[in-house]
Design an enzyme around this catalytic site. Sequence first.
Site, mmCIF file in Angstrom:
data_model
loop_
_atom_site.group_PDB
_atom_site.id
_atom_site.type_symbol
_atom_site.label_atom_id
_atom_site.label_comp_id
_atom_site.label_asym_id
_atom_site.label_seq_id
_atom_site.Cartn_x
_atom_site.Cartn_y
_atom_site.Cartn_z
ATOM 1 N N SER A 74 10.808 2.248 5.095
ATOM 2 C CA SER A 74 10.532 1.338 3.992
ATOM 3 C C SER A 74 9.866 0.073 4.508
ATOM 4 O O SER A 74 9.842 -0.188 5.708
ATOM 5 C CB SER A 74 11.830 0.973 3.290
ATOM 6 N N LYS A 75 9.344 -0.683 3.585
ATOM 7 C CA LYS A 75 8.696 -1.943 3.918
ATOM 8 C C LYS A 75 9.627 -2.825 4.750
ATOM 9 O O LYS A 75 9.215 -3.461 5.707
ATOM 10 C CB LYS A 75 8.329 -2.653 2.623
ATOM 11 N N ARG A 76 10.892 -2.826 4.372
ATOM 12 C CA ARG A 76 11.879 -3.642 5.074
ATOM 13 C C ARG A 76 11.961 -3.313 6.565
ATOM 14 O O ARG A 76 12.150 -4.187 7.400
ATOM 15 C CB ARG A 76 13.264 -3.454 4.453
#
Length: 508
Positions: free
Chosen positions: A265-267
């Site tokens: 994910s972006k995180r």
Amino acid sequence: MTRKVRVRFAPSPTGGLHLGGVRTVLYNYLYARRHGGDFVLRIEDTDQTRFVEGAEAYIFNCLDWCGLTPDESPVKGGPFPPYRQSERKALYREYADKLIKNGQAYYAFDTSAELEAMREKLKAAGSHSLQYDHRSRMNMKNSLSLPAEETQKLLDDGTPHVIRIKINPGETISFTDLIRGDLSFDTGNSDDKVLVKADGMPTYHLAVVVDDYLMQISHAFRGEEWLPSAPVHILLWKYLFGLDAMPQWAHLPLILKPDGNGKLSKRDGDRLGFPVYAMDWKDPNSGELTKGFKEIGFLPEAFINLLALLGWNDGTEQEVFSLEELVDKFSIDRVHKGGAKFDFEKAKWFNHEWIKRSSAARLAPLVKETLEANNISNIEEDYLYKVIDLVKDRCTLVPDFYTQSSFLFERPASYDEASIKPKWDDAKRDYFKTLADTFRSSTGFSVEQIEQQFKQLATEKNIKVGELQMIFRIMLVGSKMGPGVFVIAEMIGKEETVGRIEKVLSIL
RNA sequence: GCCGCGUUGGUCAAGGGGUUAAGACGCCUCCCUUUCACGGAGGAAUCACGGGUUCGAUUCCCGUACGUGGUACCA
């Protein structure tokens, strides 16, 4: 039965375009090109609550940067418009009505609070399934459980309602996935998915089937997260259009985070220090900027290449492929079943390979941009090309061109004096003073000439060339790095070389 | 919980009944370069576990474990 290959990428425009999304585009694109088919881009914007300003245009930009431009899209048009599901709203209704008429779907009037209550109740009763399905639907408020007149009254009163597919147990849904082979599901495990929402918009489940039919999609490639709902889609195909018209399915493996587990994910990118999106994405609501592969200095050729190899290979040892080669060699049946952890180090290696293999002309605009960002401007093109060819082997990301070549454009901002001082003495000072004078008074300034004069003078002064060379390098570059010193001297020219020698002489 | 999908070095992975189980990234050593890279030569490191089937299983079958996805009026 052979029909024209038509594939689609159907993103939901809700934010940045994720690595995995680009890979899905890529596999679609490659398959279409490989088989002389069409690649269509359809925007799945049926969830009006998730509309994000600029997200759609951003997707187009990313695809353009990657060189994966669709044949049909909302902006380009095509034979089956419109290409935005929000603009197709009216189309879906007739299919939903048909399902209702045939008893394959029904109206449901439950509020979200009632749905929540149902789950709570089922959970409390120790049920294994908390779904709205054949087990629970008769306890709910819908056209199956209610008398016909009551249903009609609710409808007439304009009571908010959804339309759900009616899935009965006892049937086995089988299909062949191009990647996973034969798969089968028991309908008893599927729930009565919402097909049309209270606002009249279709959900993905209805829309994907209707649109794939209407747009004559022959092959549907999507992420593995869709596998559990595949039986619902197949049932819909069966009810609405017949299985013969159904596209062939391929469920792509997921791209996982490098450490730990789970979908990338972006995180994870923020946390581990690498991009996850293709290009910079600025969230219009929060104003938060997320870095993209393009902006940190990846070449689209490399980005495509690395994505292609994340879950696929051609069975040989080749790893570097151009888009054209991929079109030629890609085959869906060689795609892996298991998810792949993303490795940023390997990603950088691909970029390094592509930089090394790219011509100066290809790289020039990008390098120029990165140099200008560092206040190096008015660069002559011939000189820039020479610089690029000289240093590209040591550049992994485009911005490395600045650190690897700034000294070919401007004087070092500082000098690694610590590496000079221990060996510095009057003899060396005398040598460099004489060297500067020699250079200044000589007529030519070729690499050979520089090296010859440098070494001859060393012999005359009886000093080891090696020690001198190191000092000379620091005078020109500022530190112990870069291509051959004599080449650097020739590149920057006689005046500048002399100037840099004298500058260091003045500070030591 | 339930349902589905998956599992070859740290990572990407080839292979698919008998192999010294490829290759790449990363890591380490050495060579080249009196710099840093590039390049070259080496090295450490792998078939999740348990049962079958078989003369023989990393490969086929069944379990288990682990991972992962779904379980929304999101896609």
